[in-house]
Design a protein around this motif. Structure first.
Motif, PDB file in Angstrom:
ATOM      1  N   THR A  26       0.822  -1.206   0.000  1.00  0.00           N
ATOM      2  CA  THR A  26       0.000   0.000   0.000  1.00  0.00           C
ATOM      3  C   THR A  26       0.858   1.258   0.000  1.00  0.00           C
ATOM      4  O   THR A  26       1.776   1.398   0.805  1.00  0.00           O
ATOM      5  CB  THR A  26      -0.922   0.004   1.231  1.00  0.00           C
ATOM      6  N   CYS A  27       0.554   2.181  -0.901  1.00  0.00           N
ATOM      7  CA  CYS A  27       1.242   3.465  -0.959  1.00  0.00           C
ATOM      8  C   CYS A  27       0.833   4.276   0.273  1.00  0.00           C
ATOM      9  O   CYS A  27      -0.358   4.496   0.500  1.00  0.00           O
ATOM     10  CB  CYS A  27       0.862   4.201  -2.242  1.00  0.00           C
ATOM     11  N   SER A  28       1.808   4.722   1.055  1.00  0.00           N
ATOM     12  CA  SER A  28       1.504   5.462   2.280  1.00  0.00           C
ATOM     13  C   SER A  28       1.046   6.896   1.999  1.00  0.00           C
ATOM     14  O   SER A  28       0.611   7.596   2.902  1.00  0.00           O
ATOM     15  CB  SER A  28       2.715   5.468   3.218  1.00  0.00           C
ATOM     16  N   CYS A  29       1.133   7.320   0.740  1.00  0.00           N
ATOM     17  CA  CYS A  29       0.670   8.669   0.380  1.00  0.00           C
ATOM     18  C   CYS A  29      -0.775   8.668  -0.118  1.00  0.00           C
ATOM     19  O   CYS A  29      -1.567   9.503   0.285  1.00  0.00           O
ATOM     20  CB  CYS A  29       1.579   9.276  -0.687  1.00  0.00           C
ATOM     21  N   CYS A  30      -1.114   7.718  -1.019  1.00  0.00           N
ATOM     22  CA  CYS A  30      -2.445   7.758  -1.621  1.00  0.00           C
ATOM     23  C   CYS A  30      -3.275   6.515  -1.321  1.00  0.00           C
ATOM     24  O   CYS A  30      -4.426   6.435  -1.741  1.00  0.00           O
ATOM     25  CB  CYS A  30      -2.346   7.967  -3.134  1.00  0.00           C
ATOM     26  N   ALA A  31      -2.716   5.553  -0.599  1.00  0.00           N
ATOM     27  CA  ALA A  31      -3.418   4.339  -0.165  1.00  0.00           C
ATOM     28  C   ALA A  31      -3.734   3.364  -1.294  1.00  0.00           C
ATOM     29  O   ALA A  31      -4.466   2.402  -1.092  1.00  0.00           O
ATOM     30  CB  ALA A  31      -4.686   4.673   0.612  1.00  0.00           C
TER      31      ALA A  31
ATOM     32  N   THR B 132       7.972   3.123  -7.208  1.00  0.00           N
ATOM     33  CA  THR B 132       7.244   4.368  -7.417  1.00  0.00           C
ATOM     34  C   THR B 132       5.776   4.055  -7.650  1.00  0.00           C
ATOM     35  O   THR B 132       5.431   3.215  -8.493  1.00  0.00           O
ATOM     36  CB  THR B 132       7.823   5.134  -8.624  1.00  0.00           C
ATOM     37  N   CYS B 133       4.910   4.717  -6.900  1.00  0.00           N
ATOM     38  CA  CYS B 133       3.469   4.515  -7.022  1.00  0.00           C
ATOM     39  C   CYS B 133       3.006   5.022  -8.396  1.00  0.00           C
ATOM     40  O   CYS B 133       3.329   6.152  -8.775  1.00  0.00           O
ATOM     41  CB  CYS B 133       2.755   5.273  -5.904  1.00  0.00           C
ATOM     42  N   ILE B 134       2.252   4.195  -9.102  1.00  0.00           N
ATOM     43  CA  ILE B 134       1.806   4.598 -10.441  1.00  0.00           C
ATOM     44  C   ILE B 134       0.652   5.603 -10.377  1.00  0.00           C
ATOM     45  O   ILE B 134       0.350   6.257 -11.369  1.00  0.00           O
ATOM     46  CB  ILE B 134       1.379   3.381 -11.304  1.00  0.00           C
ATOM     47  N   HIS B 135       0.023   5.753  -9.192  1.00  0.00           N
ATOM     48  CA  HIS B 135      -1.086   6.708  -9.078  1.00  0.00           C
ATOM     49  C   HIS B 135      -0.600   8.102  -8.692  1.00  0.00           C
ATOM     50  O   HIS B 135      -0.954   9.088  -9.333  1.00  0.00           O
ATOM     51  CB  HIS B 135      -2.122   6.219  -8.067  1.00  0.00           C
ATOM     52  N   CYS B 136       0.204   8.196  -7.626  1.00  0.00           N
ATOM     53  CA  CYS B 136       0.614   9.520  -7.141  1.00  0.00           C
ATOM     54  C   CYS B 136       2.075   9.826  -7.455  1.00  0.00           C
ATOM     55  O   CYS B 136       2.551  10.914  -7.144  1.00  0.00           O
ATOM     56  CB  CYS B 136       0.335   9.645  -5.638  1.00  0.00           C
ATOM     57  N   GLU B 137       2.782   8.857  -8.044  1.00  0.00           N
ATOM     58  CA  GLU B 137       4.172   9.027  -8.493  1.00  0.00           C
ATOM     59  C   GLU B 137       5.149   9.305  -7.359  1.00  0.00           C
ATOM     60  O   GLU B 137       6.226   9.860  -7.583  1.00  0.00           O
ATOM     61  CB  GLU B 137       4.259  10.113  -9.580  1.00  0.00           C
TER      62      GLU B 137
HETATM   63 ZN   LIG Z   1       0.478   6.568  -4.268  1.00  0.00          ZN
END
Ligand SMILES: [Zn+2]
Length: 120
Positions: free
Chosen positions: A56-61, A78-83
């Protein structure tokens, strides 16, 4: 004022292919000692469900992190949603802390209230 650890089942992991690293880390012993030290120091200690804490991305979940056995060697992603680029362990720690804080928010007295009583 509070320490949270994931509820990783060390004995179950020790039977799998990652047994050496789990046993080297001495997870169960470490948690037991940490709990004891926290009790002694008046620090809140809790084990929380760490499911999906590495994915889980700790920035955008979003669950955009490395998955499964194949993803265990990926230390940075690198998160593909929030980069946002994450260190695997730091990202998981942030997620575990967030779960612990959510649990604390559910009914444990505020630390500021305890501190105020202590100063009287
Ligand atoms: Zn993210």
């Amino acid at each position: 004022g509070a320490i949270f650890v994931g509820n990783v089942n060390a004995s179950a992991l020790a039977k799998g292919q990652h047994s050496k690293s789990v046993l080297d880390a001495g997870w169960s012993t470490f948690r037991t000692m940490l709990r004891y030290k926290c009790d002694d120091a008046g620090v809140w200690f809790d084990e929380v469900d760490e499911a999906f804490s590495t994915q889980t991305c700790s920035c955008c979940a979003s669950r955009t992190g490395p998955k499964g056995v194949a993803g265990l060697g990926i230390r940075e992603w690198t998160c593909i949603h929030c980069e946002t680029t994450h260190d695997r362990d730091r990202n998981a720690a942030r997620n575990i802390l967030a779960v612990g804080r959510d649990r604390l928010a559910g009914g444990i007295p505020a630390l500021s209230a305890q501190a105020a009583v202590g100063h009287d």
